[in-house]
Design a protein around this motif. Structure first.
Motif, PDB file in Angstrom:
ATOM      1  N   SER A   1       0.847  -1.192   0.000  1.00 46.32           N
ATOM      2  CA  SER A   1       0.000   0.000   0.000  1.00 46.32           C
ATOM      3  C   SER A   1       0.885   1.246   0.000  1.00 46.32           C
ATOM      4  O   SER A   1       2.078   1.167   0.311  1.00 46.32           O
ATOM      5  CB  SER A   1      -0.879  -0.003   1.245  1.00 46.32           C
ATOM      6  OG  SER A   1      -0.085   0.170   2.412  1.00 46.32           O
ATOM      7  N   PRO A   2       0.341   2.410  -0.348  1.00 46.32           N
ATOM      8  CA  PRO A   2       1.127   3.645  -0.288  1.00 46.32           C
ATOM      9  C   PRO A   2       1.734   3.886   1.096  1.00 46.32           C
ATOM     10  O   PRO A   2       2.872   4.370   1.198  1.00 46.32           O
ATOM     11  CB  PRO A   2       0.112   4.729  -0.658  1.00 46.32           C
ATOM     12  CG  PRO A   2      -0.891   4.015  -1.509  1.00 46.32           C
ATOM     13  CD  PRO A   2      -0.993   2.640  -0.946  1.00 46.32           C
ATOM     14  N   ARG A   3       0.985   3.561   2.138  1.00 50.30           N
ATOM     15  CA  ARG A   3       1.518   3.751   3.503  1.00 50.30           C
ATOM     16  C   ARG A   3       2.715   2.846   3.739  1.00 50.30           C
ATOM     17  O   ARG A   3       3.725   3.277   4.317  1.00 50.30           O
ATOM     18  CB  ARG A   3       0.422   3.460   4.529  1.00 50.30           C
ATOM     19  CG  ARG A   3       0.894   3.598   5.984  1.00 50.30           C
ATOM     20  CD  ARG A   3      -0.261   3.367   6.953  1.00 50.30           C
ATOM     21  NE  ARG A   3       0.196   3.428   8.330  1.00 50.30           N
ATOM     22  CZ  ARG A   3       0.730   2.400   8.990  1.00 50.30           C
ATOM     23  NH1 ARG A   3       0.864   1.229   8.362  1.00 50.30           N
ATOM     24  NH2 ARG A   3       1.122   2.520  10.234  1.00 50.30           N
ATOM     25  N   GLN A   4       2.633   1.594   3.314  1.00 53.29           N
ATOM     26  CA  GLN A   4       3.758   0.679   3.487  1.00 53.29           C
ATOM     27  C   GLN A   4       4.977   1.131   2.694  1.00 53.29           C
ATOM     28  O   GLN A   4       6.108   1.013   3.154  1.00 53.29           O
ATOM     29  CB  GLN A   4       3.331  -0.734   3.059  1.00 53.29           C
ATOM     30  CG  GLN A   4       2.359  -1.399   4.014  1.00 53.29           C
ATOM     31  CD  GLN A   4       1.832  -2.707   3.463  1.00 53.29           C
ATOM     32  OE1 GLN A   4       1.493  -2.811   2.282  1.00 53.29           O
ATOM     33  NE2 GLN A   4       1.759  -3.719   4.315  1.00 53.29           N
ATOM     34  N   LYS A   5       4.745   1.666   1.504  1.00 48.90           N
ATOM     35  CA  LYS A   5       5.860   2.172   0.708  1.00 48.90           C
ATOM     36  C   LYS A   5       6.512   3.379   1.369  1.00 48.90           C
ATOM     37  O   LYS A   5       7.737   3.536   1.343  1.00 48.90           O
ATOM     38  CB  LYS A   5       5.375   2.536  -0.704  1.00 48.90           C
ATOM     39  CG  LYS A   5       5.014   1.341  -1.558  1.00 48.90           C
ATOM     40  CD  LYS A   5       4.657   1.777  -2.970  1.00 48.90           C
ATOM     41  CE  LYS A   5       4.361   0.572  -3.853  1.00 48.90           C
ATOM     42  NZ  LYS A   5       4.055   0.966  -5.250  1.00 48.90           N
ATOM     43  N   THR A   6       5.685   4.225   1.971  1.00 44.02           N
ATOM     44  CA  THR A   6       6.227   5.394   2.674  1.00 44.02           C
ATOM     45  C   THR A   6       7.088   4.971   3.859  1.00 44.02           C
ATOM     46  O   THR A   6       8.183   5.518   4.077  1.00 44.02           O
ATOM     47  CB  THR A   6       5.082   6.303   3.155  1.00 44.02           C
ATOM     48  OG1 THR A   6       4.333   6.748   2.031  1.00 44.02           O
ATOM     49  CG2 THR A   6       5.632   7.504   3.909  1.00 44.02           C
ATOM     50  N   LEU A   7       6.611   3.994   4.621  1.00 46.54           N
ATOM     51  CA  LEU A   7       7.396   3.496   5.759  1.00 46.54           C
ATOM     52  C   LEU A   7       8.703   2.848   5.293  1.00 46.54           C
ATOM     53  O   LEU A   7       9.749   2.998   5.932  1.00 46.54           O
ATOM     54  CB  LEU A   7       6.565   2.499   6.565  1.00 46.54           C
ATOM     55  CG  LEU A   7       5.360   3.071   7.317  1.00 46.54           C
ATOM     56  CD1 LEU A   7       4.533   1.957   7.937  1.00 46.54           C
ATOM     57  CD2 LEU A   7       5.827   4.055   8.394  1.00 46.54           C
TER      58      LEU A   7
END
Length: 462
Positions: free
Chosen positions: A8-14
């Protein structure tokens, strides 16, 4: 970890934050030692040679193993080698913080550089894996901005840690602070980064790595501490051996390329004028910049009697000037003015750096004047360094883009080590008053060479 496409975008950001943490670790440890070096020298009784190796050893080991680190990620997986590199970097940081002799600290710094060379390439590779080509533009720009801020923060953080003297650790805190950050990065890497590797791993050329490593060792061993008494025939013979070893390494790489085997790089890259001349400019300019920052940080404390904290804070004007030079001047004027941006940048840096060292030591000018001169020095540095990268790869085919970028980063690290060796040797060996002024002469010569090399670049760069 799931496939990168499933994140997900959040996982990629992390995941991106995890990679940026490693980038900050790598860059901060290149610059944080300059501020701490006088305290280290006094605490461990390190001689001039050990003091230079403490700074240069990191860059030298990093440069020699950088391309090998990239190949390891291609073959064994980027996440795996990232975690391995961070673990090694964290353990070697602990060894730096617990060193009781100058020799022990030098050995630990060499290990820091070697493990950093394994860690760093995986960050770039994983950005390629995690994001689409369009998304990479903003992410790579973020890496550049944060990398610049980390370089500025290194001397400041070093000064703050020494001044705070946490748990009576003194200078050791500049290395031991990596432990909690490194442990966090390892945990985050295992949890957040995707498992990926190259579909066509390039293989290894251990003989090429060994030959180039021997050539660089033969060059740097006699240059570092060159001004010390007792330098005999062995050091002279070692220096002479650098050229034939380098020639043998070049021939070996060329032979493997002709045979279709994996090699460190394709020698055909050096037939491209912008690549060849840009790489030479990169080495000399990195040497001038590293030599200046070493002498500036050491002289402020040894000759002007300033604290490590004040010395670190005084790097801020230089950093702000560099950010302006990179973000505004080089970005906006390189497409229009071409090589003249580099000529102006190096030409501005030459008198400004000399004035900084003269005013900070011999003339003892006010700190406001020194700060203004540091802004000018940083702006010249940013104008030049911000242009070198785009120029080096401007005419390189995409198939060779990875190798060309790795060679550029390698040349910058080797240049930094060379600057510490040459400028540092003169500074520490100078037996008269105000050694910073003598070192300024070598820095000026390097920057003058940069101006000449910039003038020899093609009029049409892109």
């Amino acid at each position: 970890m799931r496939n990168p496409a499933e994140l997900s975008p959040r996982q990629k950001t992390l995941a991106l934050i995890t990679l940026i943490t490693a980038l900050v670790l790598e860059i901060v440890d290149m610059t944080i030692v300059n501020t701490a070096l006088p305290s280290i020298k006094a605490s461990l009784g390190a001689d001039a040679r050990a003091s230079q190796w403490i700074v240069a050893g990191y860059s030298l080991a990093f440069a020699l193993l950088l391309m090998a680190g990239g190949r390891l990620g291609d073959s064994y997986g980027y996440r795996r080698m990232f975690v391995f590199g961070v673990i090694g970097f964290t353990l070697s940081s602990a060894a730096c913080g617990m060193a009781t002799t100058g020799t022990g600290l030098v050995a630990a710094r060499l290990m820091q550089g070697a493990t950093g060379a394994i860690m760093a390439p995986q960050s770039m590779a994983l950005v390629q894996v995690l994001f689409s080509p369009l998304e990479r533009v903003s992410r790579m720009a973020m890496f550049g901005v944060i990398g610049g801020l980390a370089a500025i923060a290194g001397p400041i953080l070093g000064g703050m840690l020494i001044e705070a003297n946490l748990f009576e650790l003194g200078w050791r805190a500049v290395f031991l602070i990596n432990l909690p950050v490194g442990i966090g990065a390892v945990i985050a890497g295992l949890m957040l980064l995707p498992e990926a590797r190259s579909g066509r791993p390039a293989g290894y050329d251990f003989v090429g790595i060994g030959l180039f490593g021997l050539a660089m060792a033969a060059l740097f061993w006699p240059l570092i501490g060159a001004g010390e008494a007792g330098r005999g025939a062995f050091h002279f013979v070692t220096l002479l051996a650098a050229a034939p070893l380098g020639w043998a390494a070049w021939r070996h790489v060329a032979r493997r390329v002709r045979a279709g085997d994996s090699a460190l790089f394709d020698p055909a890259l050096f037939t491209i004028p912008t690549f060849r001349k840009g790489l030479a400019l990169s080495v000399v300019f990195a040497a001038a910049g590293a030599g200046f920052l070493l002498v500036f940080a050491f002289a402020l404390q040894a000759e002007r009697g300033q604290t490590p904290l004040f010395t670190g804070l005084l790097h801020m004007p230089y950093g702000f000037g560099a950010m302006f030079g990179i973000g505004v001047m080089s970005r906006n004027f390189l497409p229009r003015l071409g090589r003249w941006v580099l000529v102006i940048g190096a030409g501005l840096m030459l008198p400004a750096c000399t004035a900084v060292l003269y005013g900070a030591t011999f003339a003892q000018w006010s700190w406001a004047v020194i700060g203004a001169l540091l802004v000018l020095s940083g702006a010249g540095m940013g104008m030049t360094s911000g242009c070198i990268g785009p120029i080096v790869v401007s005419r390189v085919e995409r198939d060779h883009a990875g190798a060309a970028s790795a060679l550029l980063k390698t040349s910058q690290q080797l240049g930094s080590a060379l600057g510490v060796a040459l400028v540092g040797s003169l500074y520490f060996a100078w037996g008269h008053a105000f050694p910073a002024l003598a070192a300024a002469g070598v820095i000026d010569a390097m920057l003058a060479i940069c101006v000449v090399l910039a003038l020899r670049l093609p009029a049409r760069l892109f």
